[in-house]
Design a protein around this motif. Sequence first.
Motif, PDB file in Angstrom:
ATOM      1  N   ALA A   1       1.068  -1.252   0.098  1.00  9.11           N
ATOM      2  CA  ALA A   1      -0.227   0.239  -0.023  1.00  9.11           C
ATOM      3  C   ALA A   1       0.864   1.334   0.136  1.00  9.11           C
ATOM      4  O   ALA A   1       2.049   1.087   0.448  1.00  9.11           O
ATOM      5  CB  ALA A   1      -0.891  -0.013   1.144  1.00  9.11           C
ATOM      6  N   MET A   2       0.281   2.311  -0.695  1.00 10.59           N
ATOM      7  CA  MET A   2       0.959   3.565  -0.324  1.00 10.59           C
ATOM      8  C   MET A   2       1.065   4.180   0.972  1.00 10.59           C
ATOM      9  O   MET A   2       0.361   3.474   2.001  1.00 10.59           O
ATOM     10  CB  MET A   2       0.275   4.683  -1.173  1.00 10.59           C
TER      11      MET A   2
ATOM     12  N   THR B   1       5.045   1.680  -5.787  1.00  5.04           N
ATOM     13  CA  THR B   1       3.895   1.105  -4.964  1.00  5.04           C
ATOM     14  C   THR B   1       2.491   2.061  -5.035  1.00  5.04           C
ATOM     15  O   THR B   1       1.593   1.441  -5.165  1.00  5.04           O
ATOM     16  CB  THR B   1       4.426   0.808  -3.788  1.00  5.04           C
ATOM     17  N   ALA B   2       2.871   3.101  -4.758  1.00  2.00           N
ATOM     18  CA  ALA B   2       1.724   4.237  -4.466  1.00  2.00           C
ATOM     19  C   ALA B   2       1.065   4.508  -5.893  1.00  2.00           C
ATOM     20  O   ALA B   2      -0.240   4.501  -5.854  1.00  2.00           O
ATOM     21  CB  ALA B   2       2.344   5.704  -4.126  1.00  2.00           C
ATOM     22  N   LYS B   3       1.586   4.340  -6.892  1.00  5.07           N
ATOM     23  CA  LYS B   3       0.947   4.617  -8.129  1.00  5.07           C
ATOM     24  C   LYS B   3       0.161   3.454  -8.585  1.00  5.07           C
ATOM     25  O   LYS B   3      -0.971   3.476  -9.091  1.00  5.07           O
ATOM     26  CB  LYS B   3       1.990   4.847  -9.201  1.00  5.07           C
TER      27      LYS B   3
ATOM     28  N   LEU C   1      14.786   4.192  -2.484  1.00  2.00           N
ATOM     29  CA  LEU C   1      13.563   3.891  -1.780  1.00  2.00           C
ATOM     30  C   LEU C   1      12.526   4.860  -2.245  1.00  2.00           C
ATOM     31  O   LEU C   1      11.302   4.307  -2.421  1.00  2.00           O
ATOM     32  CB  LEU C   1      13.903   4.369  -0.142  1.00  2.00           C
ATOM     33  N   VAL C   2      12.569   5.968  -2.557  1.00  2.00           N
ATOM     34  CA  VAL C   2      11.543   6.916  -3.136  1.00  2.00           C
ATOM     35  C   VAL C   2      10.880   5.996  -4.356  1.00  2.00           C
ATOM     36  O   VAL C   2       9.738   6.285  -4.822  1.00  2.00           O
ATOM     37  CB  VAL C   2      11.926   8.181  -3.523  1.00  2.00           C
ATOM     38  N   SER C   3      11.926   5.674  -5.389  1.00  2.15           N
ATOM     39  CA  SER C   3      11.406   5.121  -6.537  1.00  2.15           C
ATOM     40  C   SER C   3      10.597   3.937  -6.427  1.00  2.15           C
ATOM     41  O   SER C   3       9.599   3.792  -6.864  1.00  2.15           O
ATOM     42  CB  SER C   3      12.776   4.644  -7.333  1.00  2.15           C
ATOM     43  N   GLN C   4      11.104   2.905  -5.235  1.00  2.00           N
ATOM     44  CA  GLN C   4      10.092   1.931  -5.051  1.00  2.00           C
ATOM     45  C   GLN C   4       8.853   2.420  -4.394  1.00  2.00           C
ATOM     46  O   GLN C   4       7.606   1.793  -4.822  1.00  2.00           O
ATOM     47  CB  GLN C   4      10.906   0.863  -4.091  1.00  2.00           C
TER      48      GLN C   4
ATOM     49  N   THR D   1       3.001   9.619  -0.275  1.00  2.00           N
ATOM     50  CA  THR D   1       4.385   8.947  -0.755  1.00  2.00           C
ATOM     51  C   THR D   1       5.297   9.635   0.405  1.00  2.00           C
ATOM     52  O   THR D   1       5.368  10.694   1.040  1.00  2.00           O
ATOM     53  CB  THR D   1       5.026   9.327  -1.966  1.00  2.00           C
ATOM     54  N   LYS D   2       6.295   8.497   0.729  1.00  2.27           N
ATOM     55  CA  LYS D   2       7.456   8.925   1.584  1.00  2.27           C
ATOM     56  C   LYS D   2       8.561   9.572   1.033  1.00  2.27           C
ATOM     57  O   LYS D   2       8.912   9.419  -0.130  1.00  2.27           O
ATOM     58  CB  LYS D   2       7.860   7.794   2.542  1.00  2.27           C
ATOM     59  N   LEU D   3       9.136  10.826   1.604  1.00  2.00           N
ATOM     60  CA  LEU D   3       9.989  11.424   0.809  1.00  2.00           C
ATOM     61  C   LEU D   3      11.618  11.008   1.397  1.00  2.00           C
ATOM     62  O   LEU D   3      12.434  11.562   0.866  1.00  2.00           O
ATOM     63  CB  LEU D   3       9.958  12.953   1.156  1.00  2.00           C
TER      64      LEU D   3
END
Length: 459
Positions: free
Chosen positions: A217-218, A334-336, A327-330, A312-314
């Motif tokens: 999950a996002m 997931t969020a998308k 980490l942001v890319s992954q 999303t986490k920054l």
Amino acid sequence: MKRLSGLDASFLYFETPEQLLHVCGLVLIDPETMPGGYSFPTMKAAMEARVRVVPEFRQKLRHVLLDLDHPVWVDDDHFDIERHVHRAALPAPGDERELADLCGHLAGIPLDRSRPLWEMWIIEGLTGGRIAVFAKLHHATVDGLSGMSMLAHLTSLEPEAPAPKDESEPLTAPGQVGLLARAALRTASRPMRVGRLLAPSVGALAGTANRAARGTAMAAPFTAPRTSFNGTISGRRSVAFADLSLDEVKAVKRATGSTVNDVVITLCGGALRRYLESRGELPSTSLIATVPVSVRGESDAPGANQVSAMFTKLGTDVPDALERLALVSQGNRTAKEHQKAIPASALQEWAEMAAPRTFGMAVRVYSSLRLAERHPVVHNLVVSNVPGPPVPIYFMGGEVLGLYPLGPVFHGAGLNITVISSNGRLHVGIMACADQVPEPWDLAGFFRQEMLALTNAVG
């Protein structure tokens, strides 16, 4: 007439003297390319010729009696460019910080709802003979992409471009009897519309629960750490901006197999980490941003605002820039995937149920009781990335040197970072509550440091 969608109207209902919901933009212009040179009267006349043929620039609100339904747009029969285009000047030579201070002041002034909901300030006295245009458009009329579309009516790909022809149909002002009849029909059909929305909404919630259990999950709202810009905002605004090379961003993207949006969000996370660390406020867990997502072309719901959102986490808890990007890319992937599993028009359809009086009263109570400081933080800030023109553009004949979007801030999230790409540059616009982020230039300066860290990391 044209009725506002529920989502468009919600930006009217949620607005208070402290929570101003207009979208701003700052355009830096080289007047040397203007045919015949720059003068304020000439520029204002040229702008009038263009805005008069664009319906959104000349339409104003008309409310339904007793606010029984969302307002409608009608033509302003007394439209006057003098009420919308203004002149200001900095003590020459004005620098960027002085310009930003003026923009922050102007951003803290509400728009007059008795007129079309926009205004522009032409600002003179900048260093190098430049001029600036500071624009304000209410969020009820535009989102990121539709705002760019409205701006396109005032720009061109060459200095000399003819004004477009007016091919729009006038919006006649309806009578209150007709508006009340429409409101009654919509009120009567509300239970059926709610019933149609329940099944897909329950399904989306169940899907979110399953994703959370599987770890796909996002980022979850209400789990963000509290920072100095997460509380009840005031009506004062602070502004800053920065420029980066789009080629450098794309080089990092290619080297890491990420996306431009991944790199942009990573830059935001790194700059915020440096900013909070410099103030001794860095939380041990990552900041969470709300990222608007356009559903234009995916949703059949009407309205100017065609958006959904993802959390999303920054990666502000990660010191290494390259590790943060991974980490942001992954997290973004997931969020998308999670966001796409939610019906594209869900936000617009539920917003149709918004009750004007109830929502307005609730926001005022929420603000006066400072409830944003009492419940867990929903999200820390808004981060938005808007695609812009990849080629040089001209505003009223003047070459655009900088294009900085400035989004609104909200109770509980007093910081907005919006980024737009234009002609090989990445323009970063920062809008904040001045009482929570009094020195946004500190944050703006960290973007360049983060860009250097990423480019060095990938060689």
